[in-house]
Design a protein around this motif. Sequence first.
Motif, short mmCIF file in Angstrom:
data_model
loop_
_atom_site.label_atom_id
_atom_site.label_comp_id
_atom_site.label_asym_id
_atom_site.label_seq_id
_atom_site.Cartn_x
_atom_site.Cartn_y
_atom_site.Cartn_z
N GLY A 387 0.82 -1.21 0.00
CA GLY A 387 0.00 0.00 0.00
C GLY A 387 0.85 1.26 0.00
N GLY A 388 2.01 1.21 0.67
CA GLY A 388 2.91 2.36 0.67
C GLY A 388 3.46 2.65 -0.72
N VAL A 389 3.70 1.60 -1.50
CA VAL A 389 4.18 1.80 -2.87
C VAL A 389 3.13 2.52 -3.71
CG1 VAL A 389 4.96 0.59 -4.96
CG2 VAL A 389 5.67 -0.24 -2.72
N ALA A 561 0.91 -3.08 -5.99
CA ALA A 561 1.40 -4.12 -6.92
C ALA A 561 1.31 -3.63 -8.36
CB ALA A 561 0.58 -5.39 -6.73
N MET A 562 0.28 -2.85 -8.69
CA MET A 562 0.16 -2.32 -10.04
C MET A 562 1.30 -1.35 -10.36
SD MET A 562 -2.45 -3.81 -11.27
CE MET A 562 -2.91 -2.86 -12.70
N VAL A 563 1.70 -0.57 -9.35
CA VAL A 563 2.84 0.32 -9.56
C VAL A 563 4.09 -0.49 -9.86
CG1 VAL A 563 4.37 1.98 -8.43
CG2 VAL A 563 1.90 2.20 -8.16
N LEU A 564 4.31 -1.56 -9.08
CA LEU A 564 5.48 -2.40 -9.30
C LEU A 564 5.48 -3.01 -10.70
CD1 LEU A 564 5.69 -4.33 -5.89
CD2 LEU A 564 7.07 -2.39 -6.63
N VAL A 565 4.31 -3.48 -11.11
CA VAL A 565 4.23 -4.22 -12.39
C VAL A 565 4.17 -3.28 -13.58
CG1 VAL A 565 2.81 -5.81 -13.73
CG2 VAL A 565 3.19 -6.23 -11.30
N TRP A 566 3.26 -2.29 -13.53
CA TRP A 566 2.98 -1.51 -14.74
C TRP A 566 3.69 -0.17 -14.79
CZ3 TRP A 566 1.60 -4.10 -18.61
CH2 TRP A 566 0.79 -5.23 -18.47
#
Length: 738
Positions: A387-389, A561-566
């Motif tokens: 959530g922090g990401v 997780a979307m930030v990490l992936v996309w």
Amino acid sequence: MERLSRYVLGHRRTVRLVLVLLFLASGGAIALLLPNMTEANQYPGLPAYEANQQVLETYGTGGYERPFVPVVTLPPGTDVDDPGVRDALGDAFAAAGTAAGARFVSWADTGDPAFVGDDGRTTFGLVFGGPVEQGGLPGSALGEGGQLTDAIVAAMTPELPPGATLHVTGLDPLATGTDAGGLNVPVKLALTVLAALVVLAWAFRSWLALVPLLTAFTAIPISYIGLLLVSPLVTVHETTVVMLPLLGIGIAIDYALLVVARWREERARGALGDEAVHAAMRTAGHAVAFSSGAVAIGLLTMVVLPIPLLRSLGIGGTIVTATSALVAVTMLPLVLSWAGRRTHGASVRPSRLDRDGSRQWTRWVEGVVHRRWPAAIAATTLLVLLGGVAVNLNLDVPASDDLASAGPGRDGLDALTGAGVPTGTLTSFDVYVPAGTDPDALADDLRALPGVHGVAAPDDDAWRRDGSAVITVLPVEESGTPGGRATLDAVVDAVPDGVLVGGNATQQIGYVDVTYATFLWMLGLVALISYVMLARAFRSLLLPLKAIVMNLLSFAAVLGAMVLVWQWGWGTQELLGIQADGAIGTFVPVTLFAFLFGLTMDYEVFILSRVREEYDRTGDTRLAVVRGVARTGRLVTYAALVLFFSFASMASGGELDVAIFASGIALGILLDATVVRSVLVPATVVMMGRWNWWLPVWAARVLRVEPSPLAPRGPVPPPAVPEPRRVEAGTGAPGAQR
């Protein structure tokens, strides 16, 4: 729900006839619906959208569409002022405009030095393609209209001065994904059905695996009748029509899976014939009703959003959810009653798993309960970190630095920047000037603004008609950057009343501002209605609050997780064959919330309904959690897998915005089924102990349910629960015999 099942079995022929008639009528509903759906993304009341519509209606090109940027590099020793060069460049850009059916502007027809690089031999133009329908999901949609690149190159090359090189760049030629021509629903639906069949075959290991699929194949067509009925009141978007089967198949299978599994369990406990059906409907049917309500709430609240496409998605999702639940509680009693009368069939006999629950899940949940504090802390830490990401979420138009690192589009951009031309020219945007305003004076005013590289204001028929004019602003920084947005804001503030600032980025920024200003209202409405429904379902004040907090925490983790992936590109190239572009589609967070809140609450209802049932039977929270999760964990896993494969199939392919949305749903379902429902839910329910089941008299009176007083410390003596009545097949209920 037991009363409903008794009614259904007491009126078998009538219910069967109604279901058959609805199924047949669905074909007509689909035929009537398809010609009346819209493919356009509309944003009524949004100033940039109105500007783009005015530009498109008056001039036929530009507005929302991003410009293509042909870059011409003259041979060494030649510059744009040499004799004959300007005429040749003018012919080349005119040929590009004709071939693309486009409005264009360049140094050749304006003499504006903003279109010439520092070296004097690199020049570029802007080619605004013809109207491309703003269909599909409202993300960046980079790659639309990419076929114009070849047409521009073919038209310009013969007209260029000898020795000149040509590259076409722009955000679309730099796109990392492609316009894959839609969702290709038949193929993706076939993949989903195949994956679901494998999961169901493993779950039931009998022909009963076909029953959930039968439910889905019945519910999905019938849901189009509901969509047709609401179509006079709301705009039905093409995206809703094509996504409805992909969403519906997962939800319908989930509901059928729960009911069929409970029916087998009731048979294992001794209830035969129609009594097993009634017992399953009394418990699992009740969970399906509340679960479908939770899903529908999450989706239906999208109607508060001021975007017709999102409203259409919300209403379509609500309809297919309600239809799936309705078919599950009406058709399944008929099917299971028929199966129950054939008790000699070994393929439908209950197994030890039906009778005692999963040993693997029992061991797992006992371990989680025993180490509940470390388990809860570890799961919460993971969710909080993800959530922090999410604070890094980027909803702007992708920047060129994050797009294709090689290819003709990158070659053209390198030629531009190598000559000192700023990359902001890729995000040049139109300004609509109505009659009565001097476009030349306005262009001079805008050129003086900080952050503006140049302003194109040709005076030919392609740029001035019926007293109006369109001018194009070339910013220094790209609109997807903070500096580019500051330039957009400065232009909006500088134009006089009646002048409309359009462009692709301007419209997307306005969309984000309007949508996410409403998002907090949507979130609050979902939380309030869900709390009331779940408080009634669980007869508790704290369990609904815990469920909502966990869902919000899970949603934040999915965004991370979307930030990490996309955005950061962790694994997208390797897993999906698509390069991330450093941004998330503007529609993604709000749509993910609406879909995931309901779908994940689905599993919360499945699990906690069974835990509550076991607690009412035993009076022991710890035992109730172990038994409840042991009996539902396997089903939730299978249900999550079906939905996961449904959305994972959508994510495969080159259409970037669709891949981002679908992979977000798939990731959310996976994260919720593993971390939240398998670890955090059992751990926290045991930690809350007797407070889980507290519903004071005043709250019960408001909710119109039985109160649940706070239990004394220690195990509570269980209430007397009658053993299931063993009846012979085909007896025990009105209408059970033929």
